[in-house]
Each structure stands twice: as structure tokens, then as C-alpha cells.
Design a protein around this motif. Structure first.
Motif, PDB file in Angstrom:
ATOM      1  N   ASP A 211      55.956  95.466 -42.613  1.00 14.58           N
ATOM      2  CA  ASP A 211      56.092  96.436 -41.523  1.00 14.58           C
ATOM      3  C   ASP A 211      54.986  96.117 -40.531  1.00 14.58           C
ATOM      4  OD1 ASP A 211      56.453  98.515 -39.778  1.00 14.58           O
ATOM      5  OD2 ASP A 211      56.627 100.058 -41.323  1.00 14.58           O
ATOM      6  N   ASN A 212      55.308  95.238 -39.599  1.00 15.64           N
ATOM      7  CA  ASN A 212      54.311  94.733 -38.665  1.00 15.64           C
ATOM      8  C   ASN A 212      53.704  95.847 -37.815  1.00 15.64           C
ATOM      9  OD1 ASN A 212      54.176  93.661 -35.533  1.00 15.64           O
ATOM     10  ND2 ASN A 212      53.134  92.290 -36.977  1.00 15.64           N
ATOM     11  N   GLY A 213      54.533  96.792 -37.399  1.00 17.20           N
ATOM     12  CA  GLY A 213      54.036  97.870 -36.552  1.00 17.20           C
ATOM     13  C   GLY A 213      53.095  98.815 -37.255  1.00 17.20           C
ATOM     14  N   ALA A 214      53.184  98.900 -38.589  1.00 18.78           N
ATOM     15  CA  ALA A 214      52.311  99.787 -39.370  1.00 18.78           C
ATOM     16  C   ALA A 214      51.243  99.016 -40.132  1.00 18.78           C
ATOM     17  CB  ALA A 214      53.148 100.615 -40.351  1.00 18.78           C
ATOM     18  N   ASN A 215      51.247  97.675 -40.002  1.00 21.06           N
ATOM     19  CA  ASN A 215      50.294  96.822 -40.724  1.00 21.06           C
ATOM     20  C   ASN A 215      50.345  97.045 -42.234  1.00 21.06           C
ATOM     21  OD1 ASN A 215      48.789  95.178 -38.696  1.00 21.06           O
ATOM     22  ND2 ASN A 215      48.461  97.212 -37.819  1.00 21.06           N
ATOM     23  N   MET A 216      51.560  97.034 -42.759  1.00 18.48           N
ATOM     24  CA  MET A 216      51.799  97.290 -44.179  1.00 18.48           C
ATOM     25  C   MET A 216      52.780  96.275 -44.761  1.00 18.48           C
ATOM     26  SD  MET A 216      52.395 101.410 -44.253  1.00 18.48           S
ATOM     27  CE  MET A 216      51.119 102.586 -43.808  1.00 18.48           C
ATOM     28  N   VAL A 217      52.782  96.199 -46.102  1.00 16.68           N
ATOM     29  CA  VAL A 217      53.892  95.612 -46.839  1.00 16.68           C
ATOM     30  C   VAL A 217      54.556  96.757 -47.585  1.00 16.68           C
ATOM     31  CG1 VAL A 217      54.631  93.998 -48.616  1.00 16.68           C
ATOM     32  CG2 VAL A 217      52.694  93.413 -47.141  1.00 16.68           C
ATOM     33  N   LYS A 226      64.601 104.629 -51.160  1.00 18.10           N
ATOM     34  CA  LYS A 226      63.231 105.014 -51.482  1.00 18.10           C
ATOM     35  C   LYS A 226      62.273 103.905 -51.050  1.00 18.10           C
ATOM     36  CE  LYS A 226      60.156 106.266 -55.308  1.00 18.10           C
ATOM     37  NZ  LYS A 226      60.039 106.474 -56.780  1.00 18.10           N
ATOM     38  N   VAL A 227      61.201 104.299 -50.355  1.00 21.90           N
ATOM     39  CA  VAL A 227      60.231 103.346 -49.818  1.00 21.90           C
ATOM     40  C   VAL A 227      58.887 103.540 -50.505  1.00 21.90           C
ATOM     41  CG1 VAL A 227      58.981 102.591 -47.754  1.00 21.90           C
ATOM     42  CG2 VAL A 227      61.390 103.291 -47.582  1.00 21.90           C
ATOM     43  N   ASN A 228      58.274 102.429 -50.863  1.00 22.36           N
ATOM     44  CA  ASN A 228      56.963 102.446 -51.492  1.00 22.36           C
ATOM     45  C   ASN A 228      56.046 101.494 -50.734  1.00 22.36           C
ATOM     46  OD1 ASN A 228      54.891 102.805 -53.468  1.00 22.36           O
ATOM     47  ND2 ASN A 228      55.536 100.911 -54.466  1.00 22.36           N
TER      48      ASN A 228
END
Length: 263
Positions: A211-217, A226-228
């Protein structure tokens, strides 16, 4: 111009929202210039597309770094087959490059529209995201035949295939789309800010996505939605690979590749 625009967007988000580190992350390589794709050969060597340096870099298991190819405009997605042949998408010049296991290089297919992330299908064809035209193209590596298999996407940059032949496509527009074998689309991206180039299949119904916009994997079950969050506070996360039960993440903000355990 198209290269500069995408680079500016990612740099802005990495500057504003990135820069923090996570204890479980280990930096294994740095001094890259926008690492965009990551793949591994049979010997365990890691290959990284160095987007802003127009090159492909190899890092051996002992950590030695070498440039294996240069003068490829904005190399993005990269995959390696069972015979250690390397395939790379040139985002800037709209072609697919093949680097054979013996070192021979050849442009094997062209006429794309900002090809970004690439992946193998179960049948061995190359799946290519046509970012600017919103398509997924299937390339038969045996005869060079191209086929548009998905249309109507919005800035697709990453693709992966599930065991049931469904596709999951990440899009910079904020969409994450499941496409079943009949072409039916289900939107999965309501929890994502801007899904990036890196996307990998983890299990029959689970994929991990940058998730480039949130700086996450993030990990998502395509059946339950469901998202983790696996890791956060990355500095401009773009690339993602899974190898030997470890995730590898390429970050533009600090020009590094990081590793963390899948479990």
C-alpha cells in the motif's frame, strides 16, 4: 515526462508519511535509486530493478552487488522463470526485455503502454500491467502472441494469479480488484490508500500487497475481504517479493531493500 510524474508522486508520499522504522525489519541492501521490482533466481541471488538509474542490479547470496544490465528506461516489474531467464518491463520505452540464463539479452515484445508490474500465469504466460491504458496483457513466451485479457482498470501497476486462475490487480487509483476466470470484477480496495507495484499470492485466497499511499505491506483475504497490516511506517514502499518464507520490500524513500519473516 511519465517517469518524472510517477517518481514525483511516490517521493512526495514517502517524504510526508514515511521515514519511520520497524524493529522486525532488516535492511539487507541499500544505495538503490528507486527499487521497483524484486525477484530471485535458483541460486538465491536477488535481482532489483533500479528505476531511476535505468538498470538491473544483482545481489549474490554473499551480498556482492553488480549491475547486470543498464540503459533500460525505467525498469519496473521483474520475474525469473525456472530456467533462470529474467524478464523485465521497461516502463519508459514500452517493451519487455529478456535476459537469458547465459547472459544474452533481447527485447522480446513491444508496443505496450507504460508496462509496470509483471507476473507469470499458471500456464507460464507473462501477465503485464498496461498502466496508462488500464489493461492486463497476456504474452505467450513461446510464440510472442499478445492478448488483452482485462480492460477497464484504472492505472494498474501490479498483478498476481490465484490457484483458481483469478487475478488480483493493484492500481494506483486506490483500487484493488479481483477478476474471476469469467471476467467478473470484485473491488477489494476500500481499506487501501494506493496499492502499489508489489503484490504476491500467499495462499489460495490471500495476497500480500504494497500500500504505497499508506507506506505499508498489507495482507487481504479475497473471499472475506479481511485486511491485516504486516508492516507499516515504510519509506515509499513500492516493490514486494516473497522468497524462502521472507518478504522483501523495496523502498524509494531510502533507496533500500528490507526483509522480514513471513510468520
Amino acid at each position: 515526462m511519465k517517469k518524472l510524474l510517477l517518481s514525483s508522486i511516490i517521493f512526495l508520499f514517502s517524504t510526508l508519511f514515511g521515514g519511520m522504522s520497524m524493529a522486525e525489519l532488516k535492511t539487507i541492501a541499500n544505495s538503490f535509486n528507486a527499487p521497483t521490482g524484486i525477484a530471485f533466481d535458483n541460486a538465491g541471488a536477488m535481482y532489483v530493478t533500479n528505476w531511476s538509474s535505468d538498470s538491473i542490479v544483482k545481489i549474490n547470496a554473499n551480498g556482492k552487488k553488480e549491475t547486470v544490465y543498464s540503459n533500460i528506461s525505467s525498469p519496473a516489474g521483474i520475474v525469473i522463470d525456472a530456467q533462470d531467464n529474467i524478464y523485465v518491463a521497461s516502463y519508459g520505452d514500452d517493451y519487455i526485455l529478456k535476459i537469458s540464463a547465459n547472459g544474452e539479452t533481447k527485447k522480446i515484445s513491444d508496443g505496450y503502454h507504460t508496462p509496470t508490474g509483471i507476473a507469470f500465469s499458471k500456464s507460464g504466460k507473462l501477465l503485464i500491467t498496461n498502466r496508462s491504458t488500464g489493461e492486463i496483457v497476456s504474452l505467450d513466451l513461446n510464440n510472442g502472441k499478445k492478448e488483452i485479457i482485462v480492460k477497464g482498470l484504472s492505472t494498474p501497476v501490479g498483478v498476481t494469479e490465484l490457484p483458481d486462475n483469478s487475478l488480483v490487480v493493484s492500481q494506483y487509483s486506490g483500487r484493488l480488484t479481483l477478476i474471476d476466470p469469467n471476467g467478473n470484477k470484485t473491488e477489494l480496495g476500500s481499506s487501501f490508500t494506493r496499492p502499489g507495484v508489489g503484490i504476491v499470492t500467499i495462499s489460495p485466497s490471500v495476497v500480500a500487497v504494497i500500500d504505497n499511499g499508506a507506506n505499508m505491506v498489507r495482507e487481504i483475504d479475497v473471499k472475506t475481504k479481511k485486511v491485516n497490516t504486516l508492516v507499516s511506517s515504510l519509506s515509499g514502499a513500492v516493490a514486494l517479493a516473497l522468497h524462502n518464507n521472507h518478504y522483501y520490500i523495496g523502498t524509494w524513500g531510502d533507496g533500500s531493500v528490507h526483509k522480514f519473516n513471513k510468520n
